[in-house]
Design an enzyme around this catalytic site. Structure first.
Site, PDB file in Angstrom:
ATOM      1  N   SER A  53      38.806  32.517  46.427  1.00 52.29           N
ATOM      2  CA  SER A  53      39.268  31.956  47.618  1.00 52.29           C
ATOM      3  C   SER A  53      39.672  30.827  46.292  1.00 52.29           C
ATOM      4  O   SER A  53      39.329  30.832  45.556  1.00 52.29           O
ATOM      5  CB  SER A  53      38.565  31.414  48.368  1.00 52.29           C
ATOM      6  N   LEU A  61      33.820  27.869  48.408  1.00 50.74           N
ATOM      7  CA  LEU A  61      34.815  28.164  48.648  1.00 50.74           C
ATOM      8  C   LEU A  61      34.525  30.292  48.248  1.00 50.74           C
ATOM      9  O   LEU A  61      33.774  30.310  46.843  1.00 50.74           O
ATOM     10  CB  LEU A  61      35.618  28.192  47.987  1.00 50.74           C
ATOM     11  N   ASP A  62      35.189  31.263  48.483  1.00 51.84           N
ATOM     12  CA  ASP A  62      34.253  32.522  47.956  1.00 51.84           C
ATOM     13  C   ASP A  62      35.177  33.222  46.515  1.00 51.84           C
ATOM     14  O   ASP A  62      35.989  31.863  46.390  1.00 51.84           O
ATOM     15  CB  ASP A  62      34.868  33.677  48.669  1.00 51.84           C
ATOM     16  N   GLN A  63      34.694  33.673  45.867  1.00 43.68           N
ATOM     17  CA  GLN A  63      35.460  34.200  44.693  1.00 43.68           C
ATOM     18  C   GLN A  63      36.755  33.794  44.777  1.00 43.68           C
ATOM     19  O   GLN A  63      37.217  33.499  43.051  1.00 43.68           O
ATOM     20  CB  GLN A  63      34.012  35.054  43.489  1.00 43.68           C
TER      21      GLN A  63
END
Length: 190
Positions: A50, A46-48
């Protein structure tokens, strides 16, 4: 004996345990949340910016099975504006996005507008409020997972993502976990 964990990855954390950056510019890593056993890896990322359900394991085989394009992942996405039925239909059919500078047509997926706002813990960084225009929530379920795909998909239909929360991987649910909470499981239900 392999181990299995599910975590509510908070906003602002990287989906990794170490960073190659020198110095580590105050990056928050998963290992800061819990004393995971050696060899633990995140299953997907998961992106930073997200948040939500992230599965972790010490089994490379299980990780490969889940990250393959067979296990469905569901995201609740808060978007800028009132999501239209036309935009939802476009998401379902698949949209063209850019991956590494190349055009990519996303696979058809499940998507629908959420009638009620989901309840999640307050995010560390405040999201703009309704005074700056309406927002809405949509559910998007995919089996693929290209780089920042969900955010690129909502932007492609005219509704930039404000908040992205993964709520399900296969049959594993985020449920009512708290931000940063870690639960050890006997196995994954996927």
């Amino acid at each position: 004996m392999h181990r299995y964990f599910k975590i509510y990855k908070p906003y602002g954390y990287l989906s990794q345990f170490i960073t190659n950056e020198r110095p580590r510019k105050k990056k928050k890593l998963l290992g800061d949340l819990y004393d995971f056993p050696e060899g633990t890896m995140s299953i997907g990322r998961l992106d930073q910016d997200s948040e939500g359900l992230l599965l972790l394991t010490t089994s490379g085989k299980v990780s490969a099975e889940i990250t393959g394009n067979k296990v469905e992942k569901e995201y609740y996405v808060q978007v800028d504006g009132e999501m239209t039925d036309v935009a939802v239909d476009l998401l379902r059919e698949g949209v063209e996005i850019s991956i590494n500078g190349k055009n990519y047509q996303t696979l058809p997926c499940e998507a629908f507008k959420l009638e009620e706002r989901p309840v999640f813990p307050q995010r560390a960084k405040k999201i703009r409020d309704e005074r700056h225009g309406p927002t809405s929530w949509v559910s998007i379920s995919l089996t693929e997972g290209k780089f920042r795909q969900v955010k690129k998909m909502t932007a492609a239909v005219g509704f930039p993502t404000l908040r992205l929360v993964r709520v399900r991987v296969g049959n594993e649910q985020l449920g009512n976990m708290d931000t940063g909470q870690v639960i050890e499981l006997h196995h994954f239900d996927y």
